[in-house]
Structure formats: C-alpha cells, structure tokens
Design an enzyme around this catalytic site. Structure first.
Site, mmCIF file in Angstrom:
data_model
loop_
_atom_site.group_PDB
_atom_site.id
_atom_site.type_symbol
_atom_site.label_atom_id
_atom_site.label_comp_id
_atom_site.label_asym_id
_atom_site.label_seq_id
_atom_site.Cartn_x
_atom_site.Cartn_y
_atom_site.Cartn_z
ATOM 1 N N ARG A 294 74.365 63.232 -9.843
ATOM 2 C CA ARG A 294 74.328 61.831 -10.261
ATOM 3 C C ARG A 294 75.728 61.246 -10.437
ATOM 4 O O ARG A 294 76.018 60.137 -10.004
ATOM 5 C CB ARG A 294 73.565 61.734 -11.588
ATOM 6 C CG ARG A 294 73.430 60.320 -12.147
ATOM 7 C CD ARG A 294 73.053 60.351 -13.637
ATOM 8 N NE ARG A 294 72.015 61.312 -13.920
ATOM 9 C CZ ARG A 294 70.721 61.033 -13.966
ATOM 10 N NH1 ARG A 294 70.316 59.799 -13.716
ATOM 11 N NH2 ARG A 294 69.835 61.970 -14.245
ATOM 12 N N ARG A 331 62.498 54.912 -11.164
ATOM 13 C CA ARG A 331 63.051 55.497 -12.385
ATOM 14 C C ARG A 331 62.681 54.743 -13.663
ATOM 15 O O ARG A 331 62.574 55.350 -14.715
ATOM 16 C CB ARG A 331 64.579 55.644 -12.268
ATOM 17 C CG ARG A 331 64.988 56.629 -11.167
ATOM 18 C CD ARG A 331 66.471 56.944 -11.182
ATOM 19 N NE ARG A 331 66.847 57.656 -12.393
ATOM 20 C CZ ARG A 331 67.520 57.139 -13.394
ATOM 21 N NH1 ARG A 331 67.919 55.863 -13.356
ATOM 22 N NH2 ARG A 331 67.807 57.859 -14.457
ATOM 23 N N CYS A 362 51.511 46.929 -6.201
ATOM 24 C CA CYS A 362 50.286 46.566 -6.913
ATOM 25 C C CYS A 362 50.091 47.490 -8.112
ATOM 26 O O CYS A 362 49.178 48.310 -8.161
ATOM 27 C CB CYS A 362 49.094 46.637 -5.967
ATOM 28 S SG CYS A 362 47.616 45.881 -6.636
ATOM 29 N N TYR A 391 69.239 59.320 -6.949
ATOM 30 C CA TYR A 391 67.784 59.465 -7.133
ATOM 31 C C TYR A 391 66.944 58.307 -6.601
ATOM 32 O O TYR A 391 65.743 58.480 -6.385
ATOM 33 C CB TYR A 391 67.436 59.746 -8.600
ATOM 34 C CG TYR A 391 68.031 61.034 -9.079
ATOM 35 C CD1 TYR A 391 67.530 62.245 -8.622
ATOM 36 C CD2 TYR A 391 69.133 61.050 -9.920
ATOM 37 C CE1 TYR A 391 68.101 63.447 -9.013
ATOM 38 C CE2 TYR A 391 69.714 62.244 -10.316
ATOM 39 C CZ TYR A 391 69.190 63.435 -9.860
ATOM 40 O OH TYR A 391 69.758 64.625 -10.225
#
Length: 437
Positions: A294, A331, A362, A391
């Site tokens: 990350r 996320r 939806c 991610y």
C-alpha cells in the site's frame, strides 16, 4: 493542499498528476479511470530499498506486496528498482512469470494454496514458499518429492500483536485465519515437523501484524517476539533460522488528518531493535525481509469519475452520483475506508457544501465517500478520488456486469496505457449457452 505529493493544480485550475492534466486524461481514456504516477512509485521503491541497504548493510530485501496492485507493468517496475515480489495466488505468480520477473526474488504467501499453485511455485523455482499450516507443509513436501526438488520454506507466525486497526485487516493476533500461533505451541511444532521432512528446507519465519498502521511500537514488538522465537528454535531444535520477514502494514495518508510514519524511521527503529536483541540473545542476525505494498502504490494513484445525477434530499443528505462505484473501489463497503476528493476540472474551487459520493451499482451500500466537504458540483464535472493506487484495481469486480476501468501510467507529462478498459464483450467472454437451452 493534497494528500499526495504527486498532485498539484495547474494554471488552468485543473488537477494534475505526474505532469499530466486530468481533464485531458479523461478525454483520452474516458471514465472511470485509474491513474498511477510512475515517478512516485519508483521514488517509494527507492526510499525503502535505500533505507534497507543503509540500516541492514545489504543483509535484507524489500518485497513489493503485489496484492496491492498486480499488473505486468508494476512487476517490471519492481524488478527494475531491485525489489522482490510477495505473491499470494497462482494468478499473481503467473503475472510475474509473464512479466519476466526473476523467480529467485519471489515469495509465495497464502492460507490455502492449491496443489496446482504449489506445483507452479515449485516448477518456477521461486525463492520461498511461506507455509501457513501443517496440511500445506505436507502438500509442499509431497509435490517437491514428486518433482525431485527441495522446497525452501518460511513459516507464517502469529506473534499475538494487536495493531489497533480495523478488525478485517488485523492479522497478527491468535484469532486469525493466517498462520500458526506462538501461545499454544503450534509454531514450534510445525518447525519441528518440517525438520523431519526430506524435501523441505527450513529457511525463515514470517509475520504480518495488520494494515494501515501509524505507530512504530507494534513493529518493534513484533520484531522482539519473532527473534525470541528464533532463539527458542535454536535452543530446542538446534536449528538456526536464517531469515526474518516482518511483513508490511505501513499506513498512508488517505485524508489530511492522517500522519504516516516516514519509511526510513520505521526501518531505522526496527533495525536497532533487531541488532540489540540479537546481541543480547547471542543469535546471528537474520537476513531481513519486509513487504510494503500500500505505501508504495497507494499515494501514487487516483481514480477519475464523471458526475451524473445530483440528488439533494432536503434536511437529510446530498448525493452526488458518479459513473463508477463499489465495482472499482469496494473499500468503503468493506471497511468504511476514508478518502479525500477534489474536482479535477476545478481543483482550486472553494469547498462550500457537505455531500456523499455514491456509485452507480444497484446497492444501497455503494458509497465511495460519505459526508465530505466539496465545491458546488454539477452533472458533467470530473471528480478525482485520491490515494486509490492500492487495492482499488486489485479488488475491482464486474458486479452488475460493469466493465473494469483501464489503468494509465503517468510520468513527467507522458502517459501510457498499462491495462485496457474492459468492454461488454469481455463481460460475456466466458459465458456459455448449453445446446439444450
């Protein structure tokens, strides 16, 4: 002004990343669009590698945790910057193979590797398989024996460290699906078991305490616990563990309030802990490995969206809908993750209202950012969600049969496509209508 150093406002008032105007990128490639700054990615790789070389004197290696952003282009960048790769699936390993990544710098993780994945790893002569459990250890030994090879392994250990992060991204405590525990003797038992297997060579131990951590202390404590275990293995089994992998988990700035640790500060602090403890316990300092993901790619990425419907529910909430959503960034739905955002076509506009950025899927939970202060927004505006380099692409899906966005790499005013946009034909490519329907 922005959460990432690779962003600025240009003379037209537009958001710029890597010297490229975001409005031009959106015109060229459409939206949603992932944009990654190659210069910042390479800079982060060099910062980690430089600090490892400085504080461990060449006795260590940085692996890029490819689950954060796995493409052939990213594998090539990691290779060029002298990093290794941490892969967690056959698909990630295959991506590295197709990119020409050197297999002697690849470590294979995962809590439930299939026989096919183990065979691919051993056939590819990767550097290390990180063993998660006893059943997996026996499978690896059997596959290696069948192929006439010896598998170099490390073991994932749960050090019992609480990293004070979201429950879904805490992995170092005993109640975790990953690895074997110290507290109940599992860890020593599996290492002892491995020593008796003819096609296994025990090389190292590994731990990973969680993700998005802003405190040095948990990493120092993890190093201490793992070195104590290495000393115990030497005492009880007469085996000198040669490698210690402390994983990743270093936090990044998603919103202005976040204050991440400088990479060098982390490595310097932990290296002192390792050096002092090895001297005190009279054990050889192991080869040190770390696995940032990350923190290498997260700050380097943004996602561009076009604004559609704007729905102001009086005295309740204002929703601004965009042409992406949880299919390209799940996320928030998973972790309630926080993000900052800016209007890419009016990046210097004052933030005059509070709103919620919603996606087009939806699902009531299809939210990208909740209750953020933004400028007045209208249909057709270009919205950028920041720090999405980690991610987002990796976890994207075709939910609602929505094609995945492309990825563009930018650097010094140049841009190149590294992942093509999917189309509807890609969506139905593997569909089959049986003849009897």
């Amino acid at each position: 002004m922005f959460v990432s150093d690779c962003l600025k406002t240009n003379e037209l008032g537009h958001l710029e990343i890597g010297g490229c105007d975001c409005t031009e990128l959106a015109r060229e490639y459409g939206t949603p669009l992932y944009v990654m700054d190659e210069g910042l990615i390479r800079g982060n790789c060099r910062a980690y590698k430089g600090a490892m070389d400085k504080y461990y004197g060449g006795n260590g290696m940085v692996l890029f945790a490819s689950k954060a952003f796995c493409t052939m282009a990213m594998c090539r960048i990691a290779q060029q910057e002298g990093l290794g790769l941490d892969v967690v699936s056959g698909g990630e390993l295959y991506t590295a193979l197709k990119a020409g990544f050197p297999m002697d710098r690849v470590y294979f993780h995962g809590n439930n590797k299939t026989i096919e994945e183990i065979e691919l790893a051993i056939d590819s002569d990767i550097k290390r398989i990180v063993v998660d459990n006893k059943e997996e250890l026996l499978k690896i030994n059997a596959v290696a024996a069948q192929k006439g090879k010896t598998a170099d392994v490390s073991f994932r250990i749960k050090p019992g460290i609480d990293a004070h992060t979201h429950d879904f991204v805490r992995t170092g405590q005993i109640d975790s699906k990953f690895g074997v525990a110290l507290e109940n003797g599992e860890a020593l038992e599996i290492v002892s078991m491995a020593c008796g297997l003819s096609n296994i060579r025990v090389a190292g131990v590994h731990c990973h305490i969680g993700s998005q951590i802003f405190d040095l202390k948990p990493f120092e404590l993890a190093a201490q616990v793992m070195l104590q275990f290495i000393a115990l293995v030497k005492e009880r089994l007469g085996l000198e563990i040669e490698e210690l992998n402390l994983g990743g988990g270093f936090g990044i700035k998603y919103i202005p309030q976040h204050d991440p640790i400088e990479y060098e500060s982390y490595i310097e602090s932990v290296s002192k802990t390792v050096r002092d403890l090895c001297e005190d316990m009279k054990i050889k300092q192991p080869f040190m490995v770390m696995e940032p993901g990350r923190s290498i790619v997260g700050p380097a990425g943004i996602t561009l969206y076009t604004v559609g419907a704007v729905k102001d529910i009086k005295d309740v909430r204002k929703y601004v809908s965009v042409d992406g959503g949880m299919c390209d960034n799940p996320r928030y739905a998973l972790y309630q993750s926080e993000y900052d955002s800016v209007l890419a076509n009016r990046a210097d506009a004052p933030k005059a209202q509070k709103l919620t950025v919603a996606g087009k899927c939806c699902e009531s939970g299809d939210i990208l950012i909740k209750d953020i202060h933004m400028p007045e927004i209208k249909e057709g505006d270009l919205l950028a969600v920041l720090a999405t380099g980690a991610y987002n692409y990796s976890m994207s899906s075709n939910y609602n049969r929505i094609p995945r966005p492309p990825v563009v790499l930018v650097k010094d005013g140049r841009y190149r496509l590294i992942v093509k946009r999917e189309d509807f034909e890609d969506i139905i490519r593997n569909d089959i209508i049986p003849e009897d329907l």
